[in-house]
Scaffold this active site. Structure first.
Site, short mmCIF file in Angstrom:
data_model
loop_
_atom_site.label_atom_id
_atom_site.label_comp_id
_atom_site.label_asym_id
_atom_site.label_seq_id
_atom_site.Cartn_x
_atom_site.Cartn_y
_atom_site.Cartn_z
N LYS A 140 0.81 -1.23 0.00
CA LYS A 140 0.00 0.00 0.00
C LYS A 140 0.84 1.27 0.00
CE LYS A 140 -4.23 -1.64 2.27
NZ LYS A 140 -5.14 -1.42 3.40
N ASP A 151 -10.01 3.20 2.27
CA ASP A 151 -10.12 2.71 3.66
C ASP A 151 -10.70 3.80 4.56
OD1 ASP A 151 -9.14 0.14 3.25
OD2 ASP A 151 -7.06 0.72 3.63
P1 NDP Z 1 0.81 -2.85 9.61
O1 NDP Z 1 1.75 -3.98 9.45
O2 NDP Z 1 1.09 -1.56 8.93
O3 NDP Z 1 0.66 -2.52 11.19
C1 NDP Z 1 0.53 -3.55 12.11
C2 NDP Z 1 0.22 -2.98 13.49
O4 NDP Z 1 0.09 -4.09 14.40
C3 NDP Z 1 1.31 -2.08 14.06
O5 NDP Z 1 0.74 -1.12 14.92
C4 NDP Z 1 2.15 -3.09 14.86
O6 NDP Z 1 2.90 -2.50 15.90
C5 NDP Z 1 1.06 -3.95 15.46
N1 NDP Z 1 1.56 -5.27 15.83
C6 NDP Z 1 1.90 -6.29 15.00
N2 NDP Z 1 2.32 -7.36 15.72
C7 NDP Z 1 2.25 -7.00 17.04
C8 NDP Z 1 2.54 -7.67 18.25
N3 NDP Z 1 3.00 -8.93 18.28
N4 NDP Z 1 2.32 -7.02 19.43
C9 NDP Z 1 1.84 -5.73 19.41
N5 NDP Z 1 1.56 -5.05 18.28
C10 NDP Z 1 1.75 -5.68 17.10
O7 NDP Z 1 -0.62 -3.44 9.18
P2 NDP Z 1 -1.91 -2.61 8.71
O8 NDP Z 1 -2.00 -1.39 9.55
O9 NDP Z 1 -1.91 -2.46 7.24
O10 NDP Z 1 -3.09 -3.62 9.06
C11 NDP Z 1 -3.47 -3.85 10.42
C12 NDP Z 1 -4.71 -4.71 10.49
O11 NDP Z 1 -5.82 -4.03 9.91
C13 NDP Z 1 -4.57 -6.03 9.71
O12 NDP Z 1 -5.07 -7.04 10.55
C14 NDP Z 1 -5.46 -5.85 8.50
O13 NDP Z 1 -6.04 -7.07 8.11
C15 NDP Z 1 -6.53 -4.91 9.04
N6 NDP Z 1 -7.14 -4.10 7.97
C16 NDP Z 1 -8.48 -4.24 7.73
C17 NDP Z 1 -9.11 -3.49 6.75
C18 NDP Z 1 -10.56 -3.70 6.50
O14 NDP Z 1 -11.04 -3.26 5.44
N7 NDP Z 1 -11.31 -4.31 7.39
C19 NDP Z 1 -8.39 -2.51 5.94
C20 NDP Z 1 -6.97 -2.41 6.28
C21 NDP Z 1 -6.40 -3.19 7.26
P3 NDP Z 1 4.42 -1.96 15.64
O15 NDP Z 1 4.26 -0.59 15.02
O16 NDP Z 1 5.02 -1.94 16.98
O17 NDP Z 1 5.07 -2.94 14.71
#
Ligand code: NDP
Length: 282
Positions: free
Chosen positions: A71, A107
């Site tokens: 993205k 989104d």
């Molecule tokens: P990113 O990879 O950009 O961000 C992931 C986030 O999750 C970060 O804040 C990260 O923290 C956190 N995270 C990941 N693993 C852990 C962990 N073990 N412990 C604590 N925090 C964690 O992903 P996206 O933002 O693109 O997507 C996030 C979610 O949103 C996904 O599940 C996706 O499926 C969902 N989504 C749903 C949409 C919909 O239309 N319903 C649209 C877009 C996304 P850190 O910064 O510390 O790494």
């Protein structure tokens, strides 16, 4: 509908992408409206993103969605970027127009419409946003545009939460950053009207950090961006007897906005919702 020499192609480009529910939703919409088009999923590795974008242009595709992890990296391969997508820093929809590719982010309205469906009036509300990744940026812009008064962003990597708060704070919408352990020890959970999980925690099972779900107000809505009926976040909220909603509505509405941009026709939202519900059950 059978495929013909005139059938147009739309797609989602991701890595991985086989789990995507978008083909089901868009093909149901094409079928319902009798549009001669088909929607498919393309598994594209990061090194091939530029080639995939060139194919969207050269094969005159009807449109494309972009999902994780492309993205952000896709921006530099497009001809123009909408103001909204530029503000978020991410594109989830490519709209081909006269041989040029416009990058859009659906989104943001997708999240707003999903909350409207839940009868949530965002203006003046206070929100706890868990996570600070790409999806959180779209949510933060949606919350700001809707006139939320306060957003507390809690993230494992606090620097990311801080830069999100800096980027999207406004006079009307105050944003501040805390760490995930601080979210577990919140002094005033009862003041939040909405808690949004935008972390990817729960995609692969496991438990959710110790957020004190039972100390939030009984009217607080817990919204998980993950479009699955059950996630550790939703389960924890439900076991504290709180209202919990999954991300199917956001998925639906971001898709509906993309569909309208590609076809110029109102999206058959109920047909798309039914198709999504059916597919997410199987
Ligand atoms: P990113 O990879 O950009 O961000 C992931 C986030 O999750 C970060 O804040 C990260 O923290 C956190 N995270 C990941 N693993 C852990 C962990 N073990 N412990 C604590 N925090 C964690 O992903 P996206 O933002 O693109 O997507 C996030 C979610 O949103 C996904 O599940 C996706 O499926 C969902 N989504 C749903 C949409 C919909 O239309 N319903 C649209 C877009 C996304 P850190 O910064 O510390 O790494």
């Amino acid at each position: 509908m059978g495929l013909s020499g005139k059938t147009r192609v739309a797609c989602v480009i991701g890595y991985p992408v086989s789990h995507s529910l978008s083909p089901v939703m868009h093909n149901a919409a094409f079928g319902h409206l009798g549009i001669d088009a088909v929607y498919v999923a393309f598994h594209v590795a990061p090194k091939s993103v530029a080639t995939a974008v060139a194919a969207v242009r050269d094969l005159a595709l009807l449109g494309a969605n972009i999902t994780v992890p492309h993205k952000e990296s896709i921006l530099s391969h497009l001809d123009s970027i909408s103001a909204r997508a530029r503000r978020v820093g991410a594109v989830n929809t490519i709209v081909p127009r006269r041989g040029k590719l416009l990058g859009e982010n659906t989104d943001v309205p997708g999240f707003q419409r999903a909350l409207e469906d839940e009868d949530v009036e965002l203006a003046g509300r206070r929100v706890l946003l868990l996570g600070a990744g790409g999806a959180a940026r779209a949510v933060a812009l949606a919350l700001r545009d809707a006139g939320v008064s306060r957003v507390v962003i809690a993230n494992r990597t606090i620097n990311r939460a801080q830069s999100l708060a800096r980027d999207f704070s406004s006079k009307r919408t105050r944003m501040e950053a805390i760490s995930l352990p601080e979210a577990a020890a919140l002094g005033d959970p009862e003041q939040f009207d909405l808690v949004v999980n935008s972390t990817s925690l729960g995609l692969t099972g496991g438990s959710f950090p110790d957020v004190p779900f039972e100390r939030f107000s009984e009217s607080t809505l817990f919204y998980d961006l993950i479009p699955r009926r059950s996630t550790p976040f939703l389960e924890a909220a439900r076991s504290a007897q709180r209202r919990a909603v999954d991300g199917l509505g956001m998925l639906l509405h971001q898709g509906a906005v993309a569909f309208e941009l590609w076809t110029g026709q109102p999206a058959p939202v109920d047909v798309m919702r039914r198709a999504l519900r059916q597919a997410s059950r199987s």
